[in-house]
Enzyme design. Structure first.
Site, PDB file in Angstrom:
ATOM      1  N   ASP A  30       0.850  -1.175   0.000  1.00  0.00           N
ATOM      2  CA  ASP A  30       0.000   0.000   0.000  1.00  0.00           C
ATOM      3  C   ASP A  30       0.902   1.247   0.000  1.00  0.00           C
ATOM      4  O   ASP A  30       2.130   1.138   0.107  1.00  0.00           O
ATOM      5  CB  ASP A  30      -0.941  -0.026   1.218  1.00  0.00           C
ATOM      6  CG  ASP A  30      -2.244   0.720   0.953  1.00  0.00           C
ATOM      7  OD1 ASP A  30      -2.222   1.705   0.188  1.00  0.00           O
ATOM      8  OD2 ASP A  30      -3.287   0.344   1.517  1.00  0.00           O
TER       9      ASP A  30
ATOM     10  N   GLU B 191     -10.477   6.442   4.507  1.00  0.00           N
ATOM     11  CA  GLU B 191      -9.482   5.848   5.408  1.00  0.00           C
ATOM     12  C   GLU B 191      -9.635   6.369   6.840  1.00  0.00           C
ATOM     13  O   GLU B 191     -10.736   6.458   7.361  1.00  0.00           O
ATOM     14  CB  GLU B 191      -8.081   6.056   4.827  1.00  0.00           C
ATOM     15  CG  GLU B 191      -7.931   5.369   3.467  1.00  0.00           C
ATOM     16  CD  GLU B 191      -6.548   5.521   2.869  1.00  0.00           C
ATOM     17  OE1 GLU B 191      -5.558   5.322   3.583  1.00  0.00           O
ATOM     18  OE2 GLU B 191      -6.468   5.828   1.659  1.00  0.00           O
TER      19      GLU B 191
END
Length: 444
Positions: A124, A330
């Site tokens: 990521d 997020e």
């Protein structure tokens, strides 16, 4: 990959042949496949257990035994790999305290060796940096741990020179064996070859006119209609409020989310965290959709946050109240109270206290609604419908029926969370799979 039932997530892996093309019949398990220039490489993520973190906090720790990990979180990866998914992205989160970006057992041992995944594994954004706490505290260790775990491509948004220098140094010193680099290169090249990138390295710009085309918008509008979930429709089954009549003397449209394309779209839209307002992209707000749909003689009054006297004095036939969450992505979406953004609750109280009302909730997840349910005549979970707000009006006014079902349990209070079907004290506001239906009305 998140849902209350892994079978739903498994079904959603059907997007992979949509993105990559249908796997040829004689394909070898785990080998990536992309069918030509009009297809793209898919990515299964976030591996592994990302949807099971403690309190749902982003990048947190998933506490479960191996059986729990394999039976709840892993099934959709089996489907993804059998459909030839090209890439898998590792999760920021941890499993029982061990960072997934450093987990050799699951990345190499399970994904690559046991499941025979032959595409490449990607980190990521700054994922290896976050192996340490604080992030980047010992970068050479992060490089070693991440690459040794089996990550093939590392997402380095800023200081790529530091990564290259550290990795090169570790290979020279045989801290990371050349065989590990060969494995990564082989996998990345395999995906690039199957995508045809060496024959056609650049995008096909002839496709650009299809972006945001009417055909695509109609498909998105259909997806909106089918994904909306009707949670309440009148005080009794024989007295439904929906579908609403298109012909009425005067109706009220209210709420912070009624005329706000940015709120409809949520995070990861044009910008990372999304934006409020109507300037970020083209589309139809729910207010505009209502105006497009009602009879020309129906007067539509929009008041974002009306007071009770305004509602009472105007003698509206009914009100459509659109409220919900502000955009997030997020960590910015982490919440332990899961409430409707203000002034949404006062809008509900002022409108629904004085006139028949349908409340449309725009949110990325179930949120607290139980305390206000008694004063709401009809309740719709619209999730994040995106640009095509016309799909919301399609079902509110009965051009199409409601068909959607809850893909997750809707709780009464946050104290009940986490709550799953099969729990001994399963007592939801609306159970998993719930959703009222309506029939389309002819000549409304």
């Amino acid at each position: 990959m998140r849902a209350k039932d892994h079978k739903i997530v498994q079904a959603m892996t059907e997007i992979i042949p949509g993105l990559q093309g249908d796997l040829p019949a004689n394909s070898k398990k785990g080998v990536p496949f992309v069918a030509g220039k009009k297809k793209v490489a898919a990515c299964a993520k976030h591996y592994e257990g990302d949807g099971g973190t403690t309190k749902g906090i982003n990048e947190n720790n998933t506490v479960t035994n191996l059986n729990g990990l394999l039976s709840i979180h892993m099934p959709a990866y089996y489907n993804s790999i059998s459909k030839g998914v090209a890439t898998v992205m590792v999760s920021y989160s941890s499993w029982n305290g061990n960072k997934m970006h450093a987990n050799h057992e699951l990345v190499t041992g399970f994904l690559k060796n046991k499941l025979k995944f032959r595409g490449f594994v990607i980190s990521d954004w700054e994922g290896i940096d976050r192996i340490t706490s604080p992030p980047h505290a010992n970068y050479s260790y992060s490089v070693q741990a991440g690459v040794s775990a089996g990550i093939d491509m590392v997402m380095v948004p800023n200081n790529f020179k530091e990564f290259i220098d550290d990795l090169t140094d570790q290979v020279k010193k045989n801290i990371i064996p050349t065989s590990r680099i060969d494995d990564a290169v082989k996998r990345i090249l395999r995906v690039k070859f199957v995508m045809g990138l060496f024959d056609s390295p650049l995008a096909d710009t002839s496709l650009v006119h299809q972006l945001g085309s009417q055909e695509h918008r109609e498909l998105a509008r259909e997806a909106v209609r089918k994904s909306l979930v009707l949670l309440k429709n009148g005080e009794a089954a024989d007295k439904p409020l929906l579908p609403l009549p298109k012909k009425a003397s005067k109706i009220l449209v209210a709420g912070s989310h009624a005329d706000n394309l940015g709120y409809q779209c949520g995070g990861w839209t044009i910008t990372w965290q999304g934006l409020g307002g109507n300037d970020l992209t083209a589309g139809t707000t729910i207010l505009h959709a209502v105006n497009n749909t009602v009879d020309p003689t129906t007067q539509v009054v929009f008041n974002e946050n009306p007071d009770a006297n305004f509602v009472k004095s105007n003698k509206f036939s009914y009100a459509i109240v659109v409220v919900g969450e502000h955009p997030y992505a997020e960590t910015y979406g982490d919440s332990l109270n899961l409430t409707i953004s203000e002034p949404g609750l006062s809008t509900i109280t002022n409108a629904c206290g004085a006139v028949k009302c349908v409340v449309v909730v725009i949110s990325g997840r179930p949120i607290v609604i139980q305390p206000y349910l008694a004063q709401i005549d009809a309740l719709v979970a619209a999730w994040l419908p995106g640009t095509e707000g016309q799909g919301v009006a399609d079902v509110l006014f009965g051009d199409y029926g409601f068909t959607g079902k809850l893909a997750r349990t809707w709780f009464k209070t946050v104290d009940q969370l986490p709550m799953n079907v099969g729990d001994p004290h399963y007592d939801p506001l609306f159970p998993f799979g719930f959703g009222l239906t309506t029939k389309p009305t002819k000549g409304n």
